[in-house]
Design a protein around this motif. Structure first.
Motif, mmCIF file in Angstrom:
data_model
loop_
_atom_site.group_PDB
_atom_site.id
_atom_site.type_symbol
_atom_site.label_atom_id
_atom_site.label_comp_id
_atom_site.label_asym_id
_atom_site.label_seq_id
_atom_site.Cartn_x
_atom_site.Cartn_y
_atom_site.Cartn_z
ATOM 1 N N SER A 296 0.819 -1.205 0.000
ATOM 2 C CA SER A 296 0.000 0.000 0.000
ATOM 3 C C SER A 296 0.859 1.265 0.000
ATOM 4 O O SER A 296 1.889 1.336 0.672
ATOM 5 C CB SER A 296 -0.914 0.018 1.228
ATOM 6 O OG SER A 296 -1.634 1.230 1.274
ATOM 7 N N ARG A 297 0.403 2.245 -0.780
ATOM 8 C CA ARG A 297 1.031 3.563 -0.791
ATOM 9 C C ARG A 297 0.194 4.572 0.002
ATOM 10 O O ARG A 297 0.367 5.776 -0.130
ATOM 11 C CB ARG A 297 1.194 4.052 -2.225
ATOM 12 C CG ARG A 297 1.996 3.121 -3.126
ATOM 13 C CD ARG A 297 2.072 3.669 -4.543
ATOM 14 N NE ARG A 297 2.709 2.727 -5.464
ATOM 15 C CZ ARG A 297 2.828 2.940 -6.772
ATOM 16 N NH1 ARG A 297 2.356 4.058 -7.310
ATOM 17 N NH2 ARG A 297 3.420 2.035 -7.542
ATOM 18 N N GLY A 298 -0.725 4.037 0.824
ATOM 19 C CA GLY A 298 -1.660 4.911 1.522
ATOM 20 C C GLY A 298 -1.012 5.975 2.369
ATOM 21 O O GLY A 298 -1.487 7.119 2.436
ATOM 22 N N SER A 299 0.075 5.648 3.036
ATOM 23 C CA SER A 299 0.720 6.619 3.921
ATOM 24 C C SER A 299 1.341 7.788 3.167
ATOM 25 O O SER A 299 1.657 8.819 3.748
ATOM 26 C CB SER A 299 1.801 5.927 4.768
ATOM 27 O OG SER A 299 2.812 5.374 3.940
ATOM 28 N N GLN A 300 1.513 7.624 1.849
ATOM 29 C CA GLN A 300 2.108 8.683 1.037
ATOM 30 C C GLN A 300 1.064 9.641 0.457
ATOM 31 O O GLN A 300 1.414 10.661 -0.128
ATOM 32 C CB GLN A 300 2.912 8.060 -0.106
ATOM 33 C CG GLN A 300 3.972 7.070 0.346
ATOM 34 C CD GLN A 300 4.555 6.292 -0.821
ATOM 35 O OE1 GLN A 300 4.525 6.734 -1.962
ATOM 36 N NE2 GLN A 300 5.078 5.105 -0.536
ATOM 37 N N ILE A 301 -0.211 9.294 0.586
ATOM 38 C CA ILE A 301 -1.271 10.094 -0.023
ATOM 39 C C ILE A 301 -1.544 11.331 0.825
ATOM 40 O O ILE A 301 -1.726 11.243 2.042
ATOM 41 C CB ILE A 301 -2.539 9.251 -0.204
ATOM 42 C CG1 ILE A 301 -2.272 8.126 -1.217
ATOM 43 C CG2 ILE A 301 -3.714 10.119 -0.659
ATOM 44 C CD1 ILE A 301 -3.401 7.143 -1.355
ATOM 45 N N ARG A 302 -1.572 12.472 0.188
ATOM 46 C CA ARG A 302 -1.785 13.746 0.866
ATOM 47 C C ARG A 302 -2.930 14.515 0.198
ATOM 48 O O ARG A 302 -3.250 14.264 -0.960
ATOM 49 C CB ARG A 302 -0.512 14.600 0.810
ATOM 50 C CG ARG A 302 0.680 13.994 1.562
ATOM 51 C CD ARG A 302 0.456 14.079 3.063
ATOM 52 N NE ARG A 302 1.610 13.589 3.819
ATOM 53 C CZ ARG A 302 1.792 12.333 4.190
ATOM 54 N NH1 ARG A 302 0.893 11.419 3.854
ATOM 55 N NH2 ARG A 302 2.851 11.977 4.881
ATOM 56 N N PRO A 303 -3.544 15.467 0.921
ATOM 57 C CA PRO A 303 -4.582 16.297 0.302
ATOM 58 C C PRO A 303 -4.032 17.078 -0.894
ATOM 59 O O PRO A 303 -2.894 17.554 -0.854
ATOM 60 C CB PRO A 303 -4.996 17.238 1.438
ATOM 61 C CG PRO A 303 -4.613 16.526 2.687
ATOM 62 C CD PRO A 303 -3.368 15.769 2.351
#
Length: 257
Positions: A7-14
């Motif tokens: 997962s790349r979820g932690s890299q997702i930003r507004p």
């Protein structure tokens, strides 16, 4: 079959461009609890605030899903149909889509999928949206049967809904995650709707197994809450006597397993 990826979820930003960091919500789930089901905004107005979203029509007329600026309603037949700009709603979420790729998953149930999404992106106290595109080996949805005034309470409506089951269906599941602290304004956790690729099936998702698919997320740092202040029934209602949290939890879950 698509592989399982990290997962790349932690890299997702507004994303602030085009207000993609904002979630716009008309009404609240709390106002549905006592049966305040009059339509107080239109699809046409809602689409000025975004091109992607979910909601319900006046009198809980179907489960709405908005994709690429087109609004579809799934009613008691289970079949999706486009709705006109003057279609009215008491409650809806919408935003400008700017989803970022998160991961691919195979052979995973809805509860575990959602748990992993939250865990991977570390966003339990943040609003975000998720789109899952792929093939579902099993999916269970519902659509509330349209109610007529005088409207029943949300709990009473829970017994007036159509259930649908499908296997091996391709489509899109769109959902919003809301933090526990906002339960009442929305439902704490995930609120997800589905639309099959051929538009013959959809609704509010109760359970599912994703055979394989890609997951995309979009994080919001701003909630724009729009209230129906011109509606006399809303202005005059005393919510202090309504079992808001309990009713929402009961109505949004699967009460007929």
């Amino acid at each position: 079959m698509n592989p399982v990826t990290s997962s790349r979820g932690s890299q997702i930003r507004p994303i602030t461009a085009h207000h993609a960091n904002q979630l716009y919500q008309h009404g609240t789930l709390a106002l549905l609890v006592p049966g305040l089901l009059e339509g107080t905004t239109t699809i046409g107005d809602l689409l000025t605030h975004g091109d992607t979203g979910i909601g319900t029509g006046e009198g809980l007329d179907g489960e709405l899903i908005i994709l690429d600026g087109v609004a579809y309603k799934v009613g008691s037949s289970g079949v999706a149909e486009r709705v006109p700009d003057d279609f009215t709603m008491p409650f809806a979420n919408v935003h400008h889509a700017a989803f970022q790729y998160q991961c691919e998953r195979s052979d995973i149930g809805l509860k575990e999928l959602n748990r992993r999404i939250v865990e991977a992106n570390g966003r339990a106290n943040t609003f975000f949206s998720v789109i899952v595109r792929g093939t579902f080996s099993f999916i269970k949805t519902r659509a509330v049967i349209k109610q007529q005034a005088p409207y029943p309470t949300l709990v009473e409506v829970a017994d007036r809904q159509a259930m649908f089951l499908r296997h091996d269906v391709k489509g899109t599941m769109l959902g919003y995650f809301s933090p526990v602290m906002f339960h009442g304004a929305a439902v704490a956790g995930f609120h997800e709707h589905f639309l099959s690729d051929d538009h013959t099936f959809g609704g509010h998702v109760l359970d599912a197994v994703l055979d394989h698919g890609k997951i995309y997320s979009q994080v919001f740092d701003t909630l724009v809450q729009h209230l129906p202040v011109d509606d006399p029934s809303y202005r005059e209602h005393d919510f202090s006597h309504d079992p808001i949290a309990e009713a929402i939890t009961s109505a949004e879950g699967d009460t007929k397993r």
